[in-house]
Design an enzyme around this catalytic site. Structure first.
Site, PDB file in Angstrom:
ATOM      1  CG  HIS A 179      -4.953   7.584  51.210  1.00 25.21           C
ATOM      2  ND1 HIS A 179      -5.603   7.065  50.113  1.00 25.21           N
ATOM      3  CD2 HIS A 179      -5.927   7.929  52.097  1.00 25.21           C
ATOM      4  CE1 HIS A 179      -6.904   7.097  50.324  1.00 25.21           C
ATOM      5  NE2 HIS A 179      -7.129   7.622  51.515  1.00 25.21           N
ATOM      6  CB  CYS A 195      -6.800   4.537  52.734  1.00 22.57           C
ATOM      7  SG  CYS A 195      -8.567   4.814  52.794  1.00 22.57           S
ATOM      8  CG  ASN A 200     -10.286   8.501  49.578  1.00 28.07           C
ATOM      9  OD1 ASN A 200      -9.710   7.454  49.282  1.00 28.07           O
ATOM     10  ND2 ASN A 200     -10.451   8.891  50.827  1.00 28.07           N
TER      11      ASN A 200
END
Ligand code: UT7
Length: 325
Positions: free
Chosen positions: A251, A123, A281
């Protein structure tokens, strides 16, 4: 006749981002849709994570989504494929081992002979890839780069596991980066990057038929306690006070991480990216995707300082202050 040596050109002062682009698959998966697959509900997902819906790719591969985002970024840059000499793709969900995603993107866009590489730091990948492009430009190894974050995490999702299947989505975001002339202010600040490898097992996509698994609370604790100081450190390295930030693009893992992180950072006037609500996500894609959407909606003035900050599997993190295109 003695050949005349080429006129030495001054090295670039650094680099800056001149355009952004993003791509999301058309299919929307709502929390109610997920409640038909596993024992969950809209209220739990919204209050614990903040997600209302996510996008799920059909036939599109990571390379398809990366190329679509890159194409948009390139179209908005004023450059052509012939100008690009570096393509960097951050991803942890490309199924193919070889060729890498970057060369596939280059072939799709008609970019001939670029340096082309993929980076996997999960990520945090976009900030890592952006830093490597900036470093290559500063070193004189490239002049114009496309940096992409692209993921198809739904390919690695266990659709029977309610703890993980509600979290992830697919998509891509891209930035065109160009050298800044000597004397011109640089638009990409020093990267703050690192990892906590001793805790790497708390987020994994392991084995031959892997699914994403994580110890959610361990990551949550790390993110809310360790990361605020690191995000402030990234600002300090750029000589920018958090209070001066026009935007904060972390993120997109959980609204209950994003909001405390923004509060502890101390940037009360900054626009905070909360694209997780619409997109879930998307790992390495989440930062450029969320940022590109904010810019498209004209929520950040051109030239304003923006803190990008990625974190996740590894455990890795990376962030830098950039100037908005
Ligand atoms: O991007 C990569 C890096 N990853 C992250 O940053 C993730 C960080 N962690 C998180 O965001 C959160 O830990 C999660 C969103 C993953 C989970 O939220 P949580 O508040 O930590 O929930 P939990 O795992 O502690 O589960 C609480 C309860 C459990 O039930 P009991 O044991 O209390 O009865 C779970 O079984 O919620 C239950 N639960 C669910 N209930 C309804 C877990 N998933 C669900 C679900 N729907 N989808």
């Amino acid at each position: 006749m003695t050949p005349v040596p080429p006129t030495p050109t001054a090295p670039p002062s650094g680099s800056r981002i001149i355009s952004l682009g993003h791509y999301q698959p058309a299919r929307i998966l709502t929390n109610d849709d997920l409640a038909e697959l596993v024992d969950t509900n809209d209220e739990w997902i919204r209050t614990r994570v903040g997600i209302a819906q996510r996008r799920v790719a059909g036939d599109e591969t990571v390379a398809d989504m990366a190329a679509a985002a890159a194409e948009k970024a390139l179209a908005g840059s004023g450059l052509t494929a012939a100008d690009i000499d570096l393509v960097a793709v951050a991803t942890c969900s490309s199924v193919d081992r070889c060729p890498n995603v970057a060369t596939r993107v280059a072939a799709r866009l008609g970019i001939t002979a670029p340096a082309a590489y993929d980076i996997n730091t999960a990520c945090s990948g976009f900030s890592y890839a952006l830093a490597t492009a900036d470093h290559a430009i500063r070193a004189g190894a490239a002049r114009n780069a496309i940096v992409i974050g692209a993921e198809k995490l739904t390919e690695f999702t266990d659709w029977t596991d309610r703890a993980t299947c509600i979290l992830f989505g697919d998509g891509a975001g891209a930035a065109v980066v160009t050298a800044t002339a000597a004397g011109e202010p640089t638009g990409i600040g020093p990267v703050l990057w690192g990892s906590a490898p001793e805790r790497g097992d708390v987020v994994v996509i392991e084995g031959w038929r892997p699914y994403i698994q994580q110890e959610g609370q361990a990551v949550f604790r790390w993110a809310t306690t360790t990361l605020p100081g690191l995000a402030r450190e990234a600002c300090q390295r750029a000589g920018v006070e958090p209070a001066e930030l026009a935007a904060f693009v972390p993120h997109q893992a959980n609204l209950r991480i994003i909001d405390p992180l923004a509060r502890k950072l101390g940037a009360p006037d900054a626009v905070v990216a909360r694209d997780i609500v619409e997109s879930g996500n998307t790992s390495a894609a989440s930062v450029p995707l969320a940022w590109s959407k904010l810019v498209e909606r004209r929520e950040i003035p051109s030239g304003a300082p923006v803190l990008l900050f990625g974190f996740g599997g590894g455990l890795t993190y990376a962030g830098q202050v950039v100037r908005c295109p």
